[in-house]
Design a protein around this motif. Sequence first.
Motif, PDB file in Angstrom:
ATOM      1  N   SER A 121     -10.186   0.940 -12.889  1.00 34.55           N
ATOM      2  CA  SER A 121     -10.174  -0.060 -11.821  1.00 34.55           C
ATOM      3  C   SER A 121     -10.491   0.633 -10.507  1.00 34.55           C
ATOM      4  CB  SER A 121      -8.818  -0.759 -11.748  1.00 34.55           C
ATOM      5  OG  SER A 121      -7.794   0.173 -11.474  1.00 34.55           O
ATOM      6  N   ILE A 122     -10.714  -0.173  -9.477  1.00 38.87           N
ATOM      7  CA  ILE A 122     -11.113   0.389  -8.196  1.00 38.87           C
ATOM      8  C   ILE A 122     -10.428  -0.334  -7.055  1.00 38.87           C
ATOM      9  CG2 ILE A 122     -13.146  -1.087  -7.903  1.00 38.87           C
ATOM     10  CD1 ILE A 122     -14.559   1.531  -6.862  1.00 38.87           C
ATOM     11  N   ASP A 123     -10.082   0.424  -6.040  1.00 41.66           N
ATOM     12  CA  ASP A 123      -9.572  -0.120  -4.785  1.00 41.66           C
ATOM     13  C   ASP A 123     -10.631   0.155  -3.733  1.00 41.66           C
ATOM     14  OD1 ASP A 123      -8.385  -0.488  -2.269  1.00 41.66           O
ATOM     15  OD2 ASP A 123      -6.400  -0.034  -3.055  1.00 41.66           O
ATOM     16  N   ASP A 124     -11.372  -0.881  -3.372  1.00 37.35           N
ATOM     17  CA  ASP A 124     -12.492  -0.698  -2.453  1.00 37.35           C
ATOM     18  C   ASP A 124     -12.049  -0.152  -1.098  1.00 37.35           C
ATOM     19  OD1 ASP A 124     -13.796  -3.715  -3.807  1.00 37.35           O
ATOM     20  OD2 ASP A 124     -14.469  -1.670  -4.218  1.00 37.35           O
ATOM     21  N   THR A 125     -10.927  -0.628  -0.618  1.00 30.57           N
ATOM     22  CA  THR A 125     -10.498  -0.211   0.720  1.00 30.57           C
ATOM     23  C   THR A 125     -10.164   1.269   0.773  1.00 30.57           C
ATOM     24  OG1 THR A 125      -8.201  -0.802   0.263  1.00 30.57           O
ATOM     25  CG2 THR A 125      -9.614  -2.518   1.214  1.00 30.57           C
TER      26      THR A 125
END
Length: 126
Positions: A68-72
Amino acid sequence: QVLLVESGGGSVQAGGSLRLSCTAARYMTCMGWFRQTPGKEREGVAGFYQPTRSPYYADSVKGRFSISIDDTKKTIYLQMDSLRPEDTGMYYCAADDRSSSCRLVSVLQSHDFASWGQGTQVTVSS
């Protein structure tokens, strides 16, 4: 190359869970995780193509690992559940700006990634 900073890893018993994190200095089109054990080639485990938010998983980890990814935070995570002794190895975060590195690939190839993290050890005991 782009700076990638990894965290996580450690030792766990079979069936346990671990989460790896990798923070990039900037947005990268493709980000992924590879693992390596002594005497073996680096194996692509999971990847993430950011434009379409499409994940890739090696057959050996499907259903057990989740990327998964946390864009911020420009950070990707690798959640590893139901760990097995054969998951033991040094795990490396990798990134590249080329779509071909992780989009619609059948296998992640280490030579397609230009930037690498320092590696973090995962040990699963039986």
